[in-house]
Design a protein around this motif. Sequence first.
Motif, PDB file in Angstrom:
ATOM      1  N   HIS A 187      39.126 -42.887 -65.222  1.00  0.00           N
ATOM      2  CA  HIS A 187      39.665 -42.837 -63.861  1.00  0.00           C
ATOM      3  C   HIS A 187      38.725 -43.565 -62.922  1.00  0.00           C
ATOM      4  O   HIS A 187      37.558 -43.799 -63.264  1.00  0.00           O
ATOM      5  N   VAL A 189      37.676 -43.603 -58.689  1.00  0.00           N
ATOM      6  CA  VAL A 189      37.823 -42.769 -57.499  1.00  0.00           C
ATOM      7  C   VAL A 189      37.561 -43.585 -56.235  1.00  0.00           C
ATOM      8  O   VAL A 189      36.587 -44.338 -56.170  1.00  0.00           O
ATOM      9  N   HIS A 270      33.390 -44.087 -57.559  1.00  0.00           N
ATOM     10  CA  HIS A 270      32.852 -44.102 -58.914  1.00  0.00           C
ATOM     11  C   HIS A 270      33.886 -44.527 -59.939  1.00  0.00           C
ATOM     12  O   HIS A 270      35.084 -44.433 -59.715  1.00  0.00           O
ATOM     13  N   ALA A 272      34.773 -43.838 -63.858  1.00  0.00           N
ATOM     14  CA  ALA A 272      34.494 -42.925 -64.971  1.00  0.00           C
ATOM     15  C   ALA A 272      34.884 -43.611 -66.266  1.00  0.00           C
ATOM     16  O   ALA A 272      36.018 -44.052 -66.435  1.00  0.00           O
ATOM     17  N   PHE A 341      26.810 -37.932 -64.300  1.00  0.00           N
ATOM     18  CA  PHE A 341      26.950 -38.945 -63.250  1.00  0.00           C
ATOM     19  C   PHE A 341      25.642 -39.694 -63.062  1.00  0.00           C
ATOM     20  O   PHE A 341      24.578 -39.083 -62.998  1.00  0.00           O
ATOM     21  N   GLU A 354      30.440 -42.472 -63.828  1.00  0.00           N
ATOM     22  CA  GLU A 354      30.519 -41.200 -64.548  1.00  0.00           C
ATOM     23  C   GLU A 354      30.745 -41.538 -66.019  1.00  0.00           C
ATOM     24  O   GLU A 354      31.492 -42.457 -66.329  1.00  0.00           O
TER      25      GLU A 354
HETATM   26 FE   FE2 Z   1      35.223 -38.502 -61.785  1.00  0.00          FE
END
Ligand code: FE2
Length: 386
Positions: A187, A189, A270, A272, A341, A354
């Motif tokens: 994902h 963000v 971020h 991931a 993280f 992440e």
């Molecule tokens: Fe996340």
Amino acid sequence: MAKEIENVDYGLEKIFAGAQDFLPLLGTDYVEFYVGNAKQAAHFYKTTFGFQSHAYRGLETGSTDSVSYVLTQDKIKLILTTPLNSKSPINDHIVKHGDGVKVVALWVEDARSAHEETTKRGAKSYMDPIVEKDEFGEVVRAGIYTYGETVHMFVERKNYKGTFLPGFEKWESDYNPEPVGLKYIDHMVGNVGWNEMDIWVKWYEDVMGFENFLSFDDKEIHTDYSALMSKVMSNGNGRIKFPINEPAEGKKKSQIEEYLDFYEGPGVQHIAVATNDIISTITEMRSRGIEFLSTPPDAYYNAVPQRLMDHNHELKEDIENLKALGIMIDADEEGYLLQIFTKPLEDRPTLFFEIIQRMGARGFGAGNFKALFESIEREQAKRGTL
Ligand code: FE2
């Protein structure tokens, strides 16, 4: 917090049923960063994250205004781009935001249709469809703006057999550090401004046909000092997940506000990336010099077995190994997840990564938010921005 997650129906059928199919997405194509010195950034991501040299465009290939390095690891493709003179608009982006993500590119069957369907629903165009060709075929690309100056590029590559995109050459390097086991982007963000989260949730619903499938409010995501709110948007097949954060009022400055101050606007917070073996991935990344947020206290790890038992899951990893590496654990009805993280990877406290390993859970580590934010606040306090 856990209760909120349990109440969520994760069923993909539901996501399929509710989401629109005017914008079928096959997956993430690439993520492009605008950076001050792509040559050095490429070396950093190869050395520390184990990315592999993939493709190159620069003076040697006839590109006179910018240079780009494409790095891969399994399904992940990163592009690092730097302007070659002061007139390039890429400079303006770097002057304002520092190094950061400019393009989140999405892989589509039909880029022209993706551009038409989204712009007619209100998206602001970044680039009308263009066809790029070389001896390996053709690629169609078109782009729209999302939050801030960030762009979604639609990439149609079904008629292309080359290394990356027309204009790029295969990048052969003598320096090839081993991969660390990163597999795909789980994902990405975005941080948006005060009271703008719902505006962007609606934008992803109306313009992209996404659905909001998880929400966290400031009563859930807070510490004694600061807070944020977050909603997770997903496309119809669940391959693309974009959580969106906005700051919330607290006694001290929210980490989202700190990001907005230093990035000078909304942007990607971020990325991931998933691994199948987080213990070996993080052992390797730590040995290569990546700094992660500080390890949660003993009390956090002492509570983990009970948290997993509450959901009838058994931890397969040795908790002492996870603790030694600072890896956090969260559980929901379907399984658990392991995550950690990095500290911000730029001098401005903006973008970070992440690393996540999913063991059945489909959430985002909400049970870890408090421990995570306390760790971020310790860093903010050092920076004088809490
Ligand atoms: Fe996340």
